[in-house]
Scaffold this motif. Structure first.
Motif, short mmCIF file in Angstrom:
data_model
loop_
_atom_site.label_atom_id
_atom_site.label_comp_id
_atom_site.label_asym_id
_atom_site.label_seq_id
_atom_site.Cartn_x
_atom_site.Cartn_y
_atom_site.Cartn_z
N ASN A 5 0.83 -1.21 0.00
CA ASN A 5 0.00 0.00 0.00
C ASN A 5 0.86 1.26 0.00
O ASN A 5 0.49 2.26 -0.62
N ALA A 6 1.99 1.22 0.68
CA ALA A 6 2.90 2.37 0.66
C ALA A 6 3.42 2.60 -0.76
O ALA A 6 3.44 3.73 -1.25
N ARG A 7 3.80 1.51 -1.45
CA ARG A 7 4.27 1.62 -2.84
C ARG A 7 3.19 2.18 -3.74
O ARG A 7 3.44 3.02 -4.60
N LYS A 8 1.95 1.70 -3.55
CA LYS A 8 0.84 2.17 -4.38
C LYS A 8 0.60 3.66 -4.18
O LYS A 8 0.11 4.35 -5.06
N SER A 9 0.95 4.16 -3.01
CA SER A 9 0.77 5.58 -2.68
C SER A 9 2.02 6.40 -3.00
O SER A 9 2.06 7.59 -2.76
N LEU B 173 4.84 6.30 -1.43
CA LEU B 173 5.40 6.76 -0.16
C LEU B 173 6.32 5.68 0.38
O LEU B 173 6.16 4.51 0.08
N SER B 174 7.26 6.10 1.23
CA SER B 174 8.03 5.10 1.96
C SER B 174 7.12 4.49 3.01
O SER B 174 6.06 5.05 3.34
N LEU B 175 7.50 3.35 3.56
CA LEU B 175 6.69 2.72 4.60
C LEU B 175 6.53 3.66 5.79
O LEU B 175 5.44 3.80 6.33
N SER B 176 7.60 4.33 6.18
CA SER B 176 7.52 5.26 7.31
C SER B 176 6.56 6.41 7.01
O SER B 176 5.74 6.78 7.86
N GLU B 177 6.67 7.00 5.82
CA GLU B 177 5.77 8.10 5.46
C GLU B 177 4.31 7.63 5.47
O GLU B 177 3.43 8.33 5.95
N TYR B 178 4.10 6.44 4.91
CA TYR B 178 2.75 5.87 4.84
C TYR B 178 2.18 5.70 6.25
O TYR B 178 1.06 6.13 6.54
N GLU C 95 -4.95 11.92 4.79
CA GLU C 95 -5.44 11.09 3.71
C GLU C 95 -4.28 10.45 2.96
O GLU C 95 -3.25 11.07 2.73
N VAL C 96 -4.48 9.19 2.62
CA VAL C 96 -3.50 8.45 1.82
C VAL C 96 -4.23 7.97 0.58
O VAL C 96 -5.29 7.35 0.67
N HIS C 97 -3.66 8.28 -0.59
CA HIS C 97 -4.30 7.92 -1.85
C HIS C 97 -3.38 7.02 -2.66
O HIS C 97 -2.19 7.25 -2.73
N SER C 98 -3.98 6.05 -3.28
CA SER C 98 -3.26 5.22 -4.23
C SER C 98 -3.12 6.01 -5.52
O SER C 98 -4.06 6.68 -5.95
N ASP D 95 -8.87 -1.28 0.64
CA ASP D 95 -8.89 0.02 1.29
C ASP D 95 -7.47 0.27 1.78
O ASP D 95 -6.93 -0.51 2.55
N LEU D 96 -6.87 1.34 1.36
CA LEU D 96 -5.47 1.59 1.71
C LEU D 96 -5.27 1.82 3.20
O LEU D 96 -4.17 1.69 3.69
N ALA D 97 -6.32 2.12 3.93
CA ALA D 97 -6.17 2.35 5.36
C ALA D 97 -6.31 1.07 6.16
O ALA D 97 -6.12 1.07 7.35
#
Length: 106
Positions: free
Chosen positions: A23-27, A29-34, A43-46, A103-105
């Motif tokens: 999900n972090a990659r899809k967004s 973002l790094s895992l930490s940022e995610y 909000e986190v978006h793919s 759901d990315l969350a």
């Protein structure tokens, strides 16, 4: 950039980590940022795959040049674009690194 010096250590299963990383990659973002975004209720978006941008460009090109095409040619172009969309969608659903309707969350 902020000076982040405090670590938070959590334990997850291998599957949970894999899903978080995916999900972090899809967004993009790094895992930490995610995890920070999720934890701070941001909000986190793919983001769509590159193939969708290429399909969008093909649709825009067809719109621009539609007056120069015969109806059969437009129909063929639309059929090809439709097949490209379906191909990318099915790749996403096949679980090959992306997953589908997640759901990315979660």
């Amino acid at each position: 950039m902020r000076n982040r010096s405090i670590g938070i250590h959590i334990r997850v299963t291998e599957n949970e980590k894999r899903k978080l990383c995916r999900n972090a990659r899809k967004s993009h973002l790094s895992l930490s940022e995610y995890l920070r975004k999720l934890g701070t209720e941001q909000e986190v978006h793919s983001l769509p795959q590159q193939e969708f941008y290429e399909i969008y460009r093909a649709v825009e090109a067809l719109k621009e040049d539609a007056e120069f095409y015969q109806p059969e040619e437009i129909s063929r172009e639309l059929q090809e674009i439709s097949q490209q969309i379906l191909k990318v969608y099915l790749q996403e659903c096949s679980g090959d690194d992306h997953g589908c309707d997640e759901d990315l969350a979660d």
